[in-house]
Design a protein around this motif. Sequence first.
Motif, PDB file in Angstrom:
ATOM      1  N   VAL A  90     -28.411 -27.480  15.439  1.00  0.00           N
ATOM      2  CA  VAL A  90     -27.329 -27.836  16.361  1.00  0.00           C
ATOM      3  C   VAL A  90     -27.016 -26.723  17.358  1.00  0.00           C
ATOM      4  O   VAL A  90     -26.888 -26.972  18.560  1.00  0.00           O
ATOM      5  N   VAL A  91     -26.889 -25.501  16.877  1.00  0.00           N
ATOM      6  CA  VAL A  91     -26.453 -24.419  17.769  1.00  0.00           C
ATOM      7  C   VAL A  91     -27.400 -23.224  17.769  1.00  0.00           C
ATOM      8  O   VAL A  91     -27.106 -22.215  18.404  1.00  0.00           O
ATOM      9  N   GLY A  92     -28.530 -23.324  17.074  1.00  0.00           N
ATOM     10  CA  GLY A  92     -29.405 -22.170  16.953  1.00  0.00           C
ATOM     11  C   GLY A  92     -30.767 -22.362  17.579  1.00  0.00           C
ATOM     12  O   GLY A  92     -30.948 -23.117  18.545  1.00  0.00           O
ATOM     13  N   GLU A  93     -31.754 -21.706  16.985  1.00  0.00           N
ATOM     14  CA  GLU A  93     -33.117 -21.672  17.505  1.00  0.00           C
ATOM     15  C   GLU A  93     -33.721 -23.059  17.653  1.00  0.00           C
ATOM     16  O   GLU A  93     -34.487 -23.318  18.579  1.00  0.00           O
ATOM     17  N   LEU A  94     -33.378 -23.990  16.751  1.00  0.00           N
ATOM     18  CA  LEU A  94     -34.000 -25.314  16.753  1.00  0.00           C
ATOM     19  C   LEU A  94     -33.239 -26.344  17.583  1.00  0.00           C
ATOM     20  O   LEU A  94     -33.563 -27.528  17.552  1.00  0.00           O
ATOM     21  N   ALA A  95     -32.222 -25.886  18.316  1.00  0.00           N
ATOM     22  CA  ALA A  95     -31.492 -26.809  19.188  1.00  0.00           C
ATOM     23  C   ALA A  95     -32.387 -27.322  20.311  1.00  0.00           C
ATOM     24  O   ALA A  95     -32.183 -28.415  20.837  1.00  0.00           O
ATOM     25  N   ASP A  96     -33.407 -26.533  20.668  1.00  0.00           N
ATOM     26  CA  ASP A  96     -34.410 -26.968  21.640  1.00  0.00           C
ATOM     27  C   ASP A  96     -35.375 -27.925  20.945  1.00  0.00           C
ATOM     28  O   ASP A  96     -35.924 -27.612  19.888  1.00  0.00           O
ATOM     29  N   ARG A  97     -35.592 -29.102  21.531  1.00  0.00           N
ATOM     30  CA  ARG A  97     -36.395 -30.139  20.870  1.00  0.00           C
ATOM     31  C   ARG A  97     -37.817 -29.693  20.572  1.00  0.00           C
ATOM     32  O   ARG A  97     -38.380 -29.997  19.525  1.00  0.00           O
ATOM     33  N   LYS A  98     -38.422 -28.973  21.509  1.00  0.00           N
ATOM     34  CA  LYS A  98     -39.814 -28.557  21.300  1.00  0.00           C
ATOM     35  C   LYS A  98     -39.918 -27.544  20.162  1.00  0.00           C
ATOM     36  O   LYS A  98     -40.892 -27.544  19.410  1.00  0.00           O
ATOM     37  N   ARG A  99     -38.926 -26.689  20.048  1.00  0.00           N
ATOM     38  CA  ARG A  99     -38.943 -25.723  18.954  1.00  0.00           C
ATOM     39  C   ARG A  99     -38.610 -26.403  17.631  1.00  0.00           C
ATOM     40  O   ARG A  99     -39.105 -26.001  16.589  1.00  0.00           O
ATOM     41  N   ALA A 100     -37.772 -27.414  17.674  1.00  0.00           N
ATOM     42  CA  ALA A 100     -37.448 -28.158  16.456  1.00  0.00           C
ATOM     43  C   ALA A 100     -38.638 -28.990  15.986  1.00  0.00           C
ATOM     44  O   ALA A 100     -38.816 -29.227  14.787  1.00  0.00           O
ATOM     45  N   ALA A 101     -39.476 -29.436  16.946  1.00  0.00           N
ATOM     46  CA  ALA A 101     -40.627 -30.273  16.590  1.00  0.00           C
ATOM     47  C   ALA A 101     -41.699 -29.478  15.863  1.00  0.00           C
ATOM     48  O   ALA A 101     -42.423 -30.024  15.026  1.00  0.00           O
ATOM     49  N   LEU A 102     -41.806 -28.177  16.164  1.00  0.00           N
ATOM     50  CA  LEU A 102     -42.915 -27.389  15.618  1.00  0.00           C
ATOM     51  C   LEU A 102     -42.931 -27.339  14.091  1.00  0.00           C
ATOM     52  O   LEU A 102     -43.976 -27.618  13.486  1.00  0.00           O
ATOM     53  N   PRO A 103     -41.824 -26.970  13.413  1.00  0.00           N
ATOM     54  CA  PRO A 103     -41.892 -26.929  11.943  1.00  0.00           C
ATOM     55  C   PRO A 103     -42.162 -28.288  11.315  1.00  0.00           C
ATOM     56  O   PRO A 103     -42.791 -28.365  10.255  1.00  0.00           O
TER      57      PRO A 103
END
Length: 404
Positions: free
Chosen positions: A86-99
């Motif tokens: 929500v508010v951290g590193e994975l708030a960006d969709r592309k970065r959230a998609a990687l893991p």
Amino acid sequence: MIVALRSELARFLRTETVGGALLLTAAAIALLWANSPWSESYFAFSDTELPIAPLHLDLTVAEWVEDGLLAVFFFVAGLELKRELVVGELADRKRAALPVIAAVGGVILPAVIAAGIGFGVEGMERGWAIPVATDIAFALAVLALTGSRIPATARVFLLSLAVVDDLIAIVLIAILFTTSIAIGWLLAAAACFLAWALAQHRRLRSPLIYVPLALVAWYALHEAGIHPTLAGVLCGLLTRVRPDADEDEAPATRLEHLFQPISAGVCVPLFALFASGVPLSAAVFGELFTERLALAIMVGLLVGKTLGLFGTSWVAIRLGIAERPAGLGNRDMFALSVLGAIGFTVSLLVAELALANDVAAAELAKAAVLLTSMAASLIGSALLLRRGRAHQARRHAHVAAAHE
């Protein structure tokens, strides 16, 4: 004075390296105890039943720790993951998609490799699932001890992929080893999660609401035939991470601050104590490199897991589907992928379930998981230490350049 000591102890236990050291120490004690002249006492203690008759729960000490206490660890992991989403590193969709993409690849490739090597071996019709899961607690402990000098985004990536990885593994366990799922209990668990989310939405704060909901959700999942630690993850993910104007901190922050020392200082070390006690006889060691069952697990876990995680990550980044975590390079990603080959908990559980009718094969499979996880820990640690030195040298170079 007592309050001050408690506060200081909690602060000490929040230090990631301390939690990692406690976990690895407990694992070492378990391994030595299970292979000592006093091994019978270890297994007798682990297998002691602590039933709760009114609820028809006949769990052993080890099962209470694995299914019960470990749910607290998963709750803390869920809180941290929600914050990052929500508010951290994975708030960006592309970065959230990687893991997520990495976790899927890290499940498929080891399963294919294990199934290929072990094709035709008794028990491998379901045993191919043994090397598919990453042990979150052990992987994060090794990262905390040896990867402190690489960017913090490494922990977020490893935590995220391990949570997704374990969720996939839990689904596989439900499909492969659950003869029937009790729909009524599953609906009861869903009702608890819905009530938790509603209480968060209504800004209710009383533990008299949340503690009963968490306990009933855990029990309902257990009775439904689903790994109950999932209750911890879901409750964490349903907790608010943004504070309101009249709040000093969000509920997720407050709960993480409260439960993280309990998780690191009690739940995870006790889990390691009961999960790591694998007997390693000379006969078992001799079979590790000759029996296809063991080879399937070891190659699937160490090679398949590493290449599955790293390979799918690399492809996703190259295709522009996902984005690499800030500050990390390909070598950092490879080191983290090696840590993904630390199996332990779920792998040991799947080994027990898949080979329940063959005690000797189950012990061999557990030894293969343990040996591979130790190898992944050592290799991953060496790679992380090397990458840490590289990152530190780069930081020093930047500081020197800024002063010129």
